[in-house]
Design a protein around this motif. Structure first.
Motif, PDB file in Angstrom:
ATOM      1  N   GLN A 268      70.383  84.730  13.492  1.00 58.75           N
ATOM      2  CA  GLN A 268      69.170  85.065  12.746  1.00 58.75           C
ATOM      3  C   GLN A 268      67.826  84.750  13.460  1.00 58.75           C
ATOM      4  N   LYS A 269      68.055  83.852  14.400  1.00 54.96           N
ATOM      5  CA  LYS A 269      66.927  83.390  15.125  1.00 54.96           C
ATOM      6  C   LYS A 269      66.572  84.477  16.062  1.00 54.96           C
ATOM      7  N   GLU A 270      67.530  85.127  16.662  1.00 53.20           N
ATOM      8  CA  GLU A 270      67.151  86.026  17.776  1.00 53.20           C
ATOM      9  C   GLU A 270      66.841  87.264  17.073  1.00 53.20           C
ATOM     10  N   GLU A 272      64.846  87.428  14.446  1.00 54.48           N
ATOM     11  CA  GLU A 272      63.609  87.379  14.027  1.00 54.48           C
ATOM     12  C   GLU A 272      62.540  87.445  15.150  1.00 54.48           C
ATOM     13  N   LEU A 273      63.173  86.853  16.344  1.00 53.89           N
ATOM     14  CA  LEU A 273      62.435  87.199  17.706  1.00 53.89           C
ATOM     15  C   LEU A 273      62.243  88.374  18.163  1.00 53.89           C
ATOM     16  N   GLY A 275      62.514  91.117  16.042  1.00 54.59           N
ATOM     17  CA  GLY A 275      61.413  91.704  15.040  1.00 54.59           C
ATOM     18  C   GLY A 275      60.192  91.496  15.415  1.00 54.59           C
ATOM     19  N   GLU A 276      59.938  90.304  16.108  1.00 56.09           N
ATOM     20  CA  GLU A 276      58.550  89.779  16.442  1.00 56.09           C
ATOM     21  C   GLU A 276      57.971  90.641  17.499  1.00 56.09           C
TER      22      GLU A 276
END
Length: 280
Positions: A268-270, A272-273, A275-276
Motif C-alpha cells: 500500500q505504501k509503495e 501511494e509513493l 501515485g505521487e
C-alpha cells in the motif's frame, strides 16, 4: 550461561565462540529474523503500555477545562503563606510582638528566638497546654502543605485506576489537618506568654483547599475522556494481538498473520509513493 537456540544444550563459560560445540550452528545469526521479530514485539507491547500512561497523564492535566483549572487550584492554597497568619501578642520567652503576624515577622524573629526558654514552658503549669496546642497546630499546617504538594504530584495518575480514591483521600486529609490546626489555634487556653485574637491565614487556606476539593469532585463526576493512540504489533492492532495471545493462537500462526499484514502495508505504501511520482 545460556542454552543453544538450536539444540538447546547448555553452554559453558568456556564456550565463548559463536559456534555451538554440540551442533556447530552459528549462535549469533541462527534464526536471527525470528529473534528480531520477537524483540520488536516486546518493544511494541512495552511502548503501548508506556504510551497509555502518557495519554492518561496528559488527560489528567489538559483533558478538559476543569482539569486545566485544577492545576492552579491545586497549588493556589500556597498563597495563604503570604497572608497574615494571625493577630495576637507574644511575650517572653517568645520575641516580643503585637499585631498581625506574617511570614516576614517570623523570619525577623528567628535570630532572637529563645528556643530553650520556649521548651521550658513544657515544665510550666500555666504554659504547657498552650504551647502544645500551638506546636500541634503548626505541625498540622506543615503536614497539610506536604500533602498538598504530594497531591499535585499524584495528578499525573489522576486518570488511573485508583486516581479518584487517591485524590479524595489527600483532599480530605488536607482539610482535616487545616481545620484541626485552625481549631487548635482558636482554642489556645489563656496564658501569660502569648494570646491569639484572630486566625486569618488558616481560614484562607481552608477555603482554598475546599475550592480545590470541589474542583476534584466536579472533574470525577464529569469524567475525562482519555484518548489513546493506535498501536500495532507486527502490523496487527494491539487489542487484536492480545486477543490472539489470550486465545492461545500458536506463535507460528500469529507470525504468519504479521507477515501478511506487513506485506499489505508495504504494498500500500509503495502504491501511494508510485501515485505521487505519477502526479509529479
Amino acid at each position: 550461561m545460556a542454552n543453544c537456540p538450536k539444540c538447546g544444550e547448555h553452554l559453558r563459560m568456556v564456550d565463548w565462540k559463536q559456534h555451538c560445540p554440540h551442533c556447530n550452528c552459528n549462535i549469533v545469526i541462527y534464526d536471527i529474523q525470528e529473534r528480531l521479530m520477537q524483540d520488536a514485539d516486546k518493544a511494541e507491547v512495552q511502548h503501548y503500555h508506556f504510551q497509555k500512561k502518557i495519554n492518561r497523564m496528559k488527560a489528567a492535566f489538559v483533558g478538559s477545562k476543569l482539569a486545566i483549572a485544577r492545576i492552579f487550584t491545586s497549588l493556589i492554597p500556597i498563597v495563604a503563606i503570604v497572608v497574615p497568619w494571625l493577630k495576637g501578642e507574644f511575650k517572653e520567652p517568645f520575641v516580643a510582638f503585637k499585631g498581625l503576624f506574617t511570614l516576614f515577622s517570623l523570619t525577623d524573629m528567628l535570630e532572637s528566638f529563645n528556643f530553650d526558654g520556649i521548651l521550658g514552658l513544657l515544665n510550666a503549669a500555666d504554659g504547657k497546654t498552650a504551647l502544645i496546642f500551638l506546636a500541634a497546630a503548626i505541625l498540622m499546617l506543615v503536614l497539610s502543605v506536604v500533602f498538598m504538594l504530594v497531591h499535585f504530584g499524584c495528578l499525573t495518575m489522576a486518570c488511573g485506576k485508583h486516581g479518584k480514591l487517591r485524590n479524595y483521600i489527600f483532599d480530605i486529609l488536607m482539610l482535616v489537618l487545616c481545620g484541626g490546626a485552625t481549631v487548635l489555634l482558636m482554642a489556645v487556653p489563656e496564658n501569660p506568654y502569648f494570646n491569639i485574637d484572630f486566625v486569618i491565614a488558616p481560614f484562607v487556606y481552608f477555603l482554598l483547599l475546599g475550592v480545590n476539593f470541589g474542583i476534584d469532585i466536579a472533574i470525577f463526576k464529569q469524567g475525562i475522556e482519555v484518548k489513546y493512540e493506535d498501536c500495532v504489533v507486527g502490523g496487527i492492532p494491539i487489542d487484536e494481538y492480545f486477543k490472539m495471545v489470550e486465545d492461545g493462537v500458536p506463535q507460528a500462526e500469529i507470525r504468519q498473520e504479521m507477515y501478511r499484514r506487513l506485506t499489505e502495508m508495504q504494498l500500500q505504501k509503495e502504491a501511494e509513493l508510485n501515485g505521487e511520482e505519477v502526479k509529479q
